[in-house]
Design an enzyme around this catalytic site. Structure first.
Site, mmCIF file in Angstrom:
data_model
loop_
_atom_site.group_PDB
_atom_site.id
_atom_site.type_symbol
_atom_site.label_atom_id
_atom_site.label_comp_id
_atom_site.label_asym_id
_atom_site.label_seq_id
_atom_site.Cartn_x
_atom_site.Cartn_y
_atom_site.Cartn_z
ATOM 1 N N ASP A 277 0.912 -1.144 -0.041
ATOM 2 C CA ASP A 277 0.065 -0.006 0.080
ATOM 3 C C ASP A 277 0.711 1.244 -0.126
ATOM 4 O O ASP A 277 1.847 1.345 0.760
ATOM 5 C CB ASP A 277 -0.884 -0.060 1.111
ATOM 6 C CG ASP A 277 -1.910 1.097 1.327
ATOM 7 O OD1 ASP A 277 -2.619 0.883 0.436
ATOM 8 O OD2 ASP A 277 -1.799 1.766 2.082
ATOM 9 N N GLU B 64 1.767 -0.662 -4.974
ATOM 10 C CA GLU B 64 0.821 0.601 -5.359
ATOM 11 C C GLU B 64 1.473 1.740 -5.341
ATOM 12 O O GLU B 64 1.830 2.367 -4.261
ATOM 13 C CB GLU B 64 -0.429 0.557 -4.206
ATOM 14 C CG GLU B 64 -1.438 1.601 -4.630
ATOM 15 C CD GLU B 64 -1.912 2.248 -3.611
ATOM 16 O OE1 GLU B 64 -3.253 2.831 -3.879
ATOM 17 O OE2 GLU B 64 -1.405 2.628 -2.557
#
Ligand code: GLC
Length: 579
Positions: free
Chosen positions: A230, A301
């Site tokens: 993330d 990401e």
């Protein structure tokens, strides 16, 4: 490429080799199709209206039958759920909402039995404010080792009542919150690029690095095959935390029309890369045989532009994959699609990495809705009842064509749960039920991401459309989901579900994920490509124009995103064929 001389687009421009698949060794992650499970909304076993791990395990055979290679699960860890689980309070525990650690183990084991690999989410940029480290930091004094783990700073102004800099939170409002010191006095400020309940960690500190290496090992020991990381571009901030005047979007730069060469001080700092080098060494050490089948992987990401900067994350010593958000963001224009395809291969091939295609996820309006909005408008952050509504039919038609184009491309691909059913966003959800912090923090100016996170419709005639045993669903399902339920599409020729199954089957049988790509240079509305795969030369026509285009004589259609008119490919339709 074979051309039909009678078609208006038949002046055969040269097809250019934009990706040479033969240059890469086979490794599963270079061509894997990975299905994103959003645990809150995939399947509910216990009937509380919230998805759970046992529910996921029970539906894994559906994913095997769909034909994907792996699943990625958004966070299911202990969390106060201030950002739907992206606010983790214990990285080694399963939140009771989703089950127990035993359920995670059983899920991984069942997936492996079915031949599916499992990728879990890792959230290193910030913890929850309810993480024991942050609680300890609040209880400790400024300058203490406990505070050092986060980004605490004194405020500006004579009494420190001004935030340390002008950064804004991605979710709206300022990126700093002032704490009350243990003695009751107004105190320091801490940085949170997202919600105040998501304090940013201090990645300059060795202790933070060691802790995350240990978390990686914990999940690898439990048997997972990799991590989706993330906000991978956010861990390190520019020294001195200088002011930044442009808006801060999830999508990296957020330059909003401004042209500047300066990178935002909170994103894509060079220092992030050494963190990932150390993680890659750990992942490599878990492959005991050295056979690529045993590779454990990580996917970034990283909302980073341009593609050349993004490619730095997938150097051989770092990530295996990074989501191709440039592709996701590309508008429905043939020339723009050609350009992003070409540029993506050029950048990733230059570092020997696969290109990892994606059109939807839990943070963006689903592509079946997005592509039903007028072309060239900025991508909205959620759609509400009073906003202009997408053209549902057109959106689905284009979404099916876009996926047909995407899955013809060599490399890896991600599918977001429900897109195989052609699900749109819930675009008329009542504001009162919204849960994305974006809605509140933006002062009700941005609807946020709830519309793409609605519980899955499995069975049209069951309560909650078969999401679970009760009729509860944590977000309401729109009426349109009933006709799109999985049981309404399974086995039905022409359904979106059968289209996805067929594409994944053909892609696998012909090894298209490992193919080479030839792209026809043209300025027309038709994207023409050849996936030169080991088992066949698959030709692809995606018609983004208004006039139909003819397939060449003798074309054997393998896949069509919509009904063909004889040998004519109508508008907003894509076809794979051999000739
Ligand atoms: C990532 C996640 C998103 C989350 C944010 C903060 O972008 O995909 O859902 O809100 O990070 O963790």
């Amino acid at each position: 490429m074979t051309q039909n001389p009678t078609t208006p687009t038949s002046t055969a421009p040269a097809a250019q080799l934009v990706h040479d698949g033969s240059r890469h060794a086979d490794a599963w992650w270079r061509s894997a199709v990975i299905y994103q499970i959003y645990p809150r909304s995939f399947a509910d076993h216990d009937g509380d209206g919230m998805g759970d791990l046992v529910g996921i395990t029970s539906r894994l055979p559906y994913l095997r039958d769909l034909g994907v290679d792996a699943v990625w699960l958004s966070p299911f860890y202990a969390s106060p759920q201030a950002d739907a689980g992206y606010d983790v309070s214990d990285y080694r525990a399963v939140d009771p909402l989703f089950g127990r650690l035993e359920d995670a183990k059983a899920m991984v084991a069942r997936a492996h039995e079915l031949g599916l690999r499992v990728i879990v989410d890792l959230v290193p940029n910030h913890t929850s404010d309810e993480h024991e480290w942050f609680r300890a930091a609040l209880a400790a004094a400024p300058g203490s080792p406990e505070r050092e783990r986060y980004m605490f700073r004194d405020g500006k102004g004579p009494d420190g009542s001004e935030p340390p800099n002008n950064w804004e939170s991605v979710f709206g409002g300022r990126a700093w919150t002032r704490v009350t010191e243990p003695d009751g006095s107004p105190g320091q400020w801490y940085l949170h690029l997202f919600d105040p309940k998501q304090p940013d960690l201090n990645w300059e500190l060795p202790e933070v690095r060691e802790e995350f290496e240990s978390i990686l090992r914990f999940w690898l020991d439990l048997g997972v095959d990799g991590f989706r990381v993330d906000v991978a571009h956010g861990l390190i901030k520019e020294a001195g935390l200088p002011d930044w005047d442009a808006e801060l979007h999830l999508l990296g730069a957020g330059l909003k029309g401004e042209s500047t060469d300066r990178r935002p001080p909170m994103w894509d700092q060079d220092g992030v890369h050494e963190v990932y080098e150390s993680w890659r060494r750990i992942l490599n050490s878990y492959n005991e045989t050295g056979d690529s089948a045993g590779d454990r992987i990580m996917c970034a990401e990283a909302w980073v532009t341009p593609v050349e900067r993004a490619a730095r994350y997938v150097r051989e010593t770092e990530f295996h994959q990074a989501f191709n958000f440039d592709f996701l963001e590309t508008h429905w224009h043939a020339d723009k699609l050609r350009e992003v395809i070409r540029a993506s291969y050029a950048a990733n091939d230059s570092v020997g990495a696969p290109t990892t295609w994606v059109l939807s996820n839990h943070d963006v309006v689903r592509h079946a809705s997005r592509l039903g909005l007028p072309i060239d408008q900025p991508r909205p952050n959620g759609i509400g009842a009073e906003d202009p509504q997408p053209d549902t039919e057109l959106g689905l038609r284009r979404a099916r064509a876009a996926t047909t184009l995407m899955l013809a491309l060599p490399g890896g691909a991600y599918i977001y749960q429900g897109e195989e059913l052609g699900l749109p966003d819930h675009t008329t959800m009542p504001d009162e039920v919204r849960q994305d912090p974006t809605w509140e923090r933006s002062g009700h100016t941005e609807k946020g991401r709830d519309g793409c996170r609605v519980p899955m419709p499995w069975e049209a005639d069951r309560p909650g459309l078969g999401f679970g045993p009760s009729e509860q669903t944590w977000l309401p399902q729109p009426e349109s989901y009933r006709a799109l339920a999985a049981d309404q599409q399974a086995g039905v020729p022409g359904s979106t579900l059968e289209l996805y199954r067929r594409m994944l089957q053909v892609r696998r049988e012909l090894s298209m994920g490992q193919g080479s790509l030839l792209l026809e240079e043209s300025t027309g509305d038709v994207v023409r490509m050849v996936n030169d795969a080991r088992e066949a030369r698959v030709q692809v026509v995606a018609n983004l124009g208004t006039d139909p285009v003819d397939l060449p004589d003798g074309a054997q259609v393998l896949v069509a995103s919509g009904a063909l008119d004889g040998t004519r490919v109508p508008s907003d339709t894509a076809v794979w064929f051999t000739a």
